[in-house]
Design an enzyme around this catalytic site. Structure first.
Site, PDB file in Angstrom:
ATOM      1  N   GLU A 184       0.831  -1.209   0.000  1.00 52.43           N
ATOM      2  CA  GLU A 184       0.000   0.000   0.000  1.00 52.43           C
ATOM      3  C   GLU A 184       0.865   1.259   0.000  1.00 52.43           C
ATOM      4  OE1 GLU A 184      -3.039  -0.068   3.021  1.00 52.43           O
ATOM      5  OE2 GLU A 184      -4.047  -1.799   2.138  1.00 52.43           O
ATOM      6  N   GLU A 294      -5.094  -8.617   1.316  1.00 51.16           N
ATOM      7  CA  GLU A 294      -6.057  -8.327   2.374  1.00 51.16           C
ATOM      8  C   GLU A 294      -7.414  -8.117   1.700  1.00 51.16           C
ATOM      9  OE1 GLU A 294      -5.121  -4.963   4.832  1.00 51.16           O
ATOM     10  OE2 GLU A 294      -2.969  -5.212   4.520  1.00 51.16           O
TER      11      GLU A 294
END
Length: 365
Positions: A184, A294
């Site tokens: 991220e 995720e």
């Protein structure tokens, strides 16, 4: 977008089971790296090339190649902090859902210290005996909440103290592992958590990769992981942060149905995954295997049926619409936004049923 507190994340990790497959060679670069943008016909051709080596049917041992790409189905993984230890957090939920997972994901920091910075640790070695390990390696020190600048990493400032020791331990582990550097990264280019620019991230990611290569590390499969956020400037930010095909084996993003936790509408699994999937396919990454490191959903007490359906639709959606997605890891943690697997009546059962689908049993468990 990540919602966990780092203090909890450093203690435990997620596991993904060993699966099977045929991995592709590095493919066309994303726009902004080699100047090509890949038209619609080219995108379709690349997607077809990927699908050629993969079967919609699983159930049985598919096998895995050097880059861990399953030639049928997709890995079914877990990240859980719902236990007294790393091993029990994983094995407890395995007992509840009636199967072993395919991958274990764990977050590690840049401290190179016992605990969050020294890996693989004893628990990971135990879990890794029959599962794949996925190391999400973040350039910060959790205890101090101290982040490092990508420009300094690219310049080699931490090679001797951090990068080379980690590379040696991973090499010594020997088994193939997934690994992401600053997952991220697009989130870390916002005001308040700025680690650097997209170009500086690219330089840092390439440098870390090259240090591992010079150290003779041949057992790392590199995963480039973004938030997958498709709003504002973020789509271009993601493309600008792509290190290039030679440095990326798998492409990942983190889709969540946050619902009321973020004051948003309800989104099905299909609706959360589709936009980013199509965006990456259309921008030169269609021949890369995709993974969701995720993902998760809230529970809707006003409509329990659609909450349960959220899990139930996963195998069919993957099988019918998203052949590039070859792995997904359920984020199992709370409080805050309650994204635990069992966050409402019927949720654990529907999740377990999805995981028993033949498409998600690539190891024949």
């Amino acid at each position: 977008m990540r919602i966990r507190a780092r203090g909890r994340a450093i203690a435990l990790s997620a596991v993904a089971l060993v699966g099977a497959g045929t991995v592709l060679s590095a493919c066309g670069s994303a726009a902004g790296n080699d100047g090509s943008k890949g038209g619609k016909s080219a995108t379709n051709a690349r997607a077809a090339t990927l699908a050629e080596g993969r079967s919609a049917a699983a159930g049985g041992d598919c096998g895995a190649d050097a880059k861990l790409m399953p030639k049928c189905g997709a890995y079914w993984g877990i990240y859980s902090v719902q236990g007294k230890s790393l091993t029990s957090a994983v094995t407890d939920i395995e007992g509840k859902v009636g199967r072993r997972f395919d991958i274990v994901l764990r977050f590690h920091d840049w401290s190179n210290a016992a605990g969050p910075g020294r890996f693989p640790d004893a628990s990971e070695r135990v879990l890794g005996g029959s599962r794949l390990l996925f190391f999400a390696w973040e350039s910060k020190v959790y205890q101090k909440q101290q982040s490092y600048k990508w420009r300094d990493i690219a310049a080699g400032a931490y090679d001797k103290s951090v990068v080379e020791p980690v590379a040696e331990r991973v090499r010594a582990y020997g088994k193939k592992v997934f690994m992401s550097f600053d997952p991220e990264m697009d989130r870390h280019q916002n005001k308040g958590e700025m680690k650097g620019s997209p170009a500086e991230y690219v330089a840092a990611a390439r440098h870390v990769h090259d240090v591992f290569q010079r150290a003779g590390v041949k057992n790392v499969v590199w995963v480039w992981v973004t938030t997958g956020t498709m709003s504002g400037v973020n789509p271009q930010r993601m493309l600008d942060s792509y290190p290039g095909d030679a440095y990326v084996d798998w492409v990942g993003w983190d889709p969540y149905n946050f619902y009321k936790c973020h004051n948003g509408p309800w989104h099905s699994f299909d609706e959360k995954v589709g936009p980013t999937y199509r965006f990456f396919q259309q921008h030169g990454l269609a021949k890369k295997p995709f993974i969701l490191p995720e993902y998760g959903t809230q529970y809707d007490p006003a409509d329990p049926k659609r909450s349960i359906q959220w899990y139930r639709e996963i195998p069919g959606v993957l099988r019918g619409k998203y052949p590039n997605i070859a792995g997904l890891i359920r984020f199992d943690a709370g409080p805050g936004c309650n994204l635990k697997v069992d966050n409402g009546p019927g949720m654990l059962g529907s999740y377990a049923a999805a995981g028993r689908d033949t498409y998600l049993n690539t190891s024949g468990h």
